[in-house]
Scaffold this motif. Sequence first.
Motif, PDB file in Angstrom:
ATOM      1  N   ASP A 101       0.448  -1.013  -0.011  1.00 56.36           N
ATOM      2  CA  ASP A 101      -0.033   0.093   0.049  1.00 56.36           C
ATOM      3  C   ASP A 101       0.870   0.877  -0.185  1.00 56.36           C
ATOM      4  O   ASP A 101       1.835   1.292   0.543  1.00 56.36           O
ATOM      5  N   ILE A 102       0.186   2.024  -0.684  1.00 47.57           N
ATOM      6  CA  ILE A 102       1.316   3.459  -0.514  1.00 47.57           C
ATOM      7  C   ILE A 102      -0.049   4.588   0.327  1.00 47.57           C
ATOM      8  O   ILE A 102      -1.181   4.626  -0.246  1.00 47.57           O
ATOM      9  N   LYS A 103       0.323   5.557   0.882  1.00 46.70           N
ATOM     10  CA  LYS A 103      -0.478   6.627   1.417  1.00 46.70           C
ATOM     11  C   LYS A 103       0.314   7.750   1.253  1.00 46.70           C
ATOM     12  O   LYS A 103       1.577   7.970   1.443  1.00 46.70           O
ATOM     13  N   TRP A 104      -0.643   8.876   1.179  1.00 45.86           N
ATOM     14  CA  TRP A 104       0.423  10.632   1.729  1.00 45.86           C
ATOM     15  C   TRP A 104      -0.695  11.142   2.680  1.00 45.86           C
ATOM     16  O   TRP A 104      -1.786  10.750   2.677  1.00 45.86           O
ATOM     17  N   ILE A 105       0.493  10.908   3.859  1.00 49.61           N
ATOM     18  CA  ILE A 105      -0.696  11.565   4.899  1.00 49.61           C
ATOM     19  C   ILE A 105       0.065  12.966   4.744  1.00 49.61           C
ATOM     20  O   ILE A 105       1.168  13.722   4.762  1.00 49.61           O
ATOM     21  N   THR A 106      -0.845  13.616   6.204  1.00 51.86           N
ATOM     22  CA  THR A 106      -0.260  14.374   6.863  1.00 51.86           C
ATOM     23  C   THR A 106       0.582  14.677   8.049  1.00 51.86           C
ATOM     24  O   THR A 106       0.257  13.234   8.759  1.00 51.86           O
ATOM     25  N   PRO A 107       1.117  15.728   8.701  1.00 53.09           N
ATOM     26  CA  PRO A 107       1.743  14.879  10.082  1.00 53.09           C
ATOM     27  C   PRO A 107       0.895  14.409  11.095  1.00 53.09           C
ATOM     28  O   PRO A 107       1.570  14.329  11.666  1.00 53.09           O
ATOM     29  N   ALA A 108      -0.226  15.549  10.564  1.00 51.38           N
ATOM     30  CA  ALA A 108      -1.193  15.222  12.238  1.00 51.38           C
ATOM     31  C   ALA A 108      -1.786  13.776  11.464  1.00 51.38           C
ATOM     32  O   ALA A 108      -2.134  13.600  13.012  1.00 51.38           O
ATOM     33  N   GLU A 109      -1.736  12.628  11.497  1.00 52.40           N
ATOM     34  CA  GLU A 109      -1.875  11.400  10.622  1.00 52.40           C
ATOM     35  C   GLU A 109      -1.106  10.551  11.185  1.00 52.40           C
ATOM     36  O   GLU A 109      -1.536   9.813  11.104  1.00 52.40           O
ATOM     37  N   ILE A 110      -0.136  10.879  11.570  1.00 55.52           N
ATOM     38  CA  ILE A 110       1.438  10.013  11.738  1.00 55.52           C
ATOM     39  C   ILE A 110       0.667   9.322  12.704  1.00 55.52           C
ATOM     40  O   ILE A 110       0.623   7.633  12.810  1.00 55.52           O
ATOM     41  N   GLY A 111      -0.033   9.524  13.752  1.00 53.09           N
ATOM     42  CA  GLY A 111      -0.030   9.020  15.006  1.00 53.09           C
ATOM     43  C   GLY A 111      -1.520   7.201  14.739  1.00 53.09           C
ATOM     44  O   GLY A 111      -1.257   6.785  15.090  1.00 53.09           O
ATOM     45  N   ASN A 112      -1.722   7.779  13.201  1.00 47.51           N
ATOM     46  CA  ASN A 112      -2.477   6.723  12.907  1.00 47.51           C
ATOM     47  C   ASN A 112      -2.210   5.201  11.619  1.00 47.51           C
ATOM     48  O   ASN A 112      -3.039   4.423  11.961  1.00 47.51           O
ATOM     49  N   GLU A 120      10.639   6.166  13.885  1.00 46.67           N
ATOM     50  CA  GLU A 120      10.445   6.831  14.325  1.00 46.67           C
ATOM     51  C   GLU A 120      10.898   8.555  15.085  1.00 46.67           C
ATOM     52  O   GLU A 120       9.843   9.689  15.407  1.00 46.67           O
ATOM     53  N   GLU A 121      12.103   8.901  15.427  1.00 43.74           N
ATOM     54  CA  GLU A 121      12.829   9.913  15.594  1.00 43.74           C
ATOM     55  C   GLU A 121      12.004  10.835  14.725  1.00 43.74           C
ATOM     56  O   GLU A 121      11.981  11.613  14.568  1.00 43.74           O
ATOM     57  N   ILE A 122      12.372  10.188  12.932  1.00 44.18           N
ATOM     58  CA  ILE A 122      12.058  11.230  11.787  1.00 44.18           C
ATOM     59  C   ILE A 122      10.853  11.525  12.369  1.00 44.18           C
ATOM     60  O   ILE A 122      10.242  12.752  11.692  1.00 44.18           O
ATOM     61  N   LEU A 123      10.056  10.865  12.410  1.00 51.35           N
ATOM     62  CA  LEU A 123       8.054  11.643  12.942  1.00 51.35           C
ATOM     63  C   LEU A 123       7.907  12.222  13.584  1.00 51.35           C
ATOM     64  O   LEU A 123       7.706  13.236  13.549  1.00 51.35           O
ATOM     65  N   LYS A 124       8.888  12.571  14.580  1.00 48.43           N
ATOM     66  CA  LYS A 124       8.734  12.826  15.846  1.00 48.43           C
ATOM     67  C   LYS A 124       9.470  14.703  14.781  1.00 48.43           C
ATOM     68  O   LYS A 124       8.477  15.761  15.314  1.00 48.43           O
ATOM     69  N   LYS A 125      10.360  14.336  14.393  1.00 50.29           N
ATOM     70  CA  LYS A 125      11.466  15.542  13.858  1.00 50.29           C
ATOM     71  C   LYS A 125       9.772  15.856  12.881  1.00 50.29           C
ATOM     72  O   LYS A 125      10.434  17.543  12.776  1.00 50.29           O
ATOM     73  N   ILE A 126       9.673  15.487  12.148  1.00 48.87           N
ATOM     74  CA  ILE A 126       8.008  15.777  11.025  1.00 48.87           C
ATOM     75  C   ILE A 126       7.225  16.577  11.639  1.00 48.87           C
ATOM     76  O   ILE A 126       6.755  17.830  11.669  1.00 48.87           O
ATOM     77  N   ILE A 127       6.582  16.153  12.570  1.00 48.21           N
ATOM     78  CA  ILE A 127       5.420  16.823  13.597  1.00 48.21           C
ATOM     79  C   ILE A 127       6.065  18.241  14.264  1.00 48.21           C
ATOM     80  O   ILE A 127       6.004  18.699  14.106  1.00 48.21           O
ATOM     81  N   ASN A 128       6.608  17.762  14.709  1.00 46.88           N
ATOM     82  CA  ASN A 128       7.765  19.139  15.623  1.00 46.88           C
ATOM     83  C   ASN A 128       7.912  20.447  14.030  1.00 46.88           C
ATOM     84  O   ASN A 128       7.950  21.577  15.225  1.00 46.88           O
ATOM     85  N   GLU A 129       8.615  19.790  13.074  1.00 53.35           N
ATOM     86  CA  GLU A 129       9.177  21.443  12.466  1.00 53.35           C
ATOM     87  C   GLU A 129       7.779  21.888  11.486  1.00 53.35           C
ATOM     88  O   GLU A 129       7.745  22.451  11.119  1.00 53.35           O
ATOM     89  N   HIS A 130       7.384  21.409  11.369  1.00 52.33           N
ATOM     90  CA  HIS A 130       5.312  21.396  11.041  1.00 52.33           C
ATOM     91  C   HIS A 130       4.326  21.600  11.535  1.00 52.33           C
ATOM     92  O   HIS A 130       4.205  23.594  11.987  1.00 52.33           O
ATOM     93  N   LYS A 131       4.934  21.844  12.888  1.00 48.46           N
ATOM     94  CA  LYS A 131       4.497  22.114  14.387  1.00 48.46           C
ATOM     95  C   LYS A 131       4.514  24.172  13.911  1.00 48.46           C
ATOM     96  O   LYS A 131       4.207  25.030  13.704  1.00 48.46           O
ATOM     97  N   GLU A 132       6.373  24.109  13.865  1.00 45.28           N
ATOM     98  CA  GLU A 132       6.486  25.560  13.779  1.00 45.28           C
ATOM     99  C   GLU A 132       6.487  26.193  12.637  1.00 45.28           C
ATOM    100  O   GLU A 132       6.002  27.224  12.800  1.00 45.28           O
ATOM    101  N   ASN A 133       5.412  25.380  11.329  1.00 42.45           N
ATOM    102  CA  ASN A 133       5.216  25.908  10.636  1.00 42.45           C
ATOM    103  C   ASN A 133       3.490  26.924  10.158  1.00 42.45           C
ATOM    104  O   ASN A 133       3.486  27.405   9.503  1.00 42.45           O
ATOM    105  N   ASP A 134       2.987  26.010  11.380  1.00 41.69           N
ATOM    106  CA  ASP A 134       1.833  26.098  11.518  1.00 41.69           C
ATOM    107  C   ASP A 134       1.458  28.002  11.080  1.00 41.69           C
ATOM    108  O   ASP A 134       2.162  28.596  12.340  1.00 41.69           O
TER     109      ASP A 134
END
Length: 134
Positions: A101-112, A120-134
Amino acid sequence: MMNVTEVAAALIWENGRFMICRRPAHKARGLLWEFVGGKVEPGETKQQALVRECMEELAVKVTVGDVFMELVHEYPDITVRLTLFNASIAEGEPQLLEHCDIKWITPAEIGNYDFCPADEEILKKIINEHKEND
């Protein structure tokens, strides 16, 4: 010195979403989600490996950018040094040649989604960087 397997992977964004791929059931860490990529073969640069793997796994040609993150992760069966590059699809539509399967997800959907532990560390960084950009 333990054997470290060099792995190159791609962080591909499109319209605020990034691509994740699901590993086939019969493979190690089956059915977990990951970034597209794979082992760097002898004589290849990490960038060359990533271009080859994206072609083999997704039938797309990617343009490889800078390094988003690098980390070492020890699994029970393998130790990997994972280099995640920012990348973009230059040609083609992703095909399921390797993954189930392939999906395109937003940082907010990572937890699903259940990801490979190395990510895991990479996903945390994506979430953190995304928060800064919001």
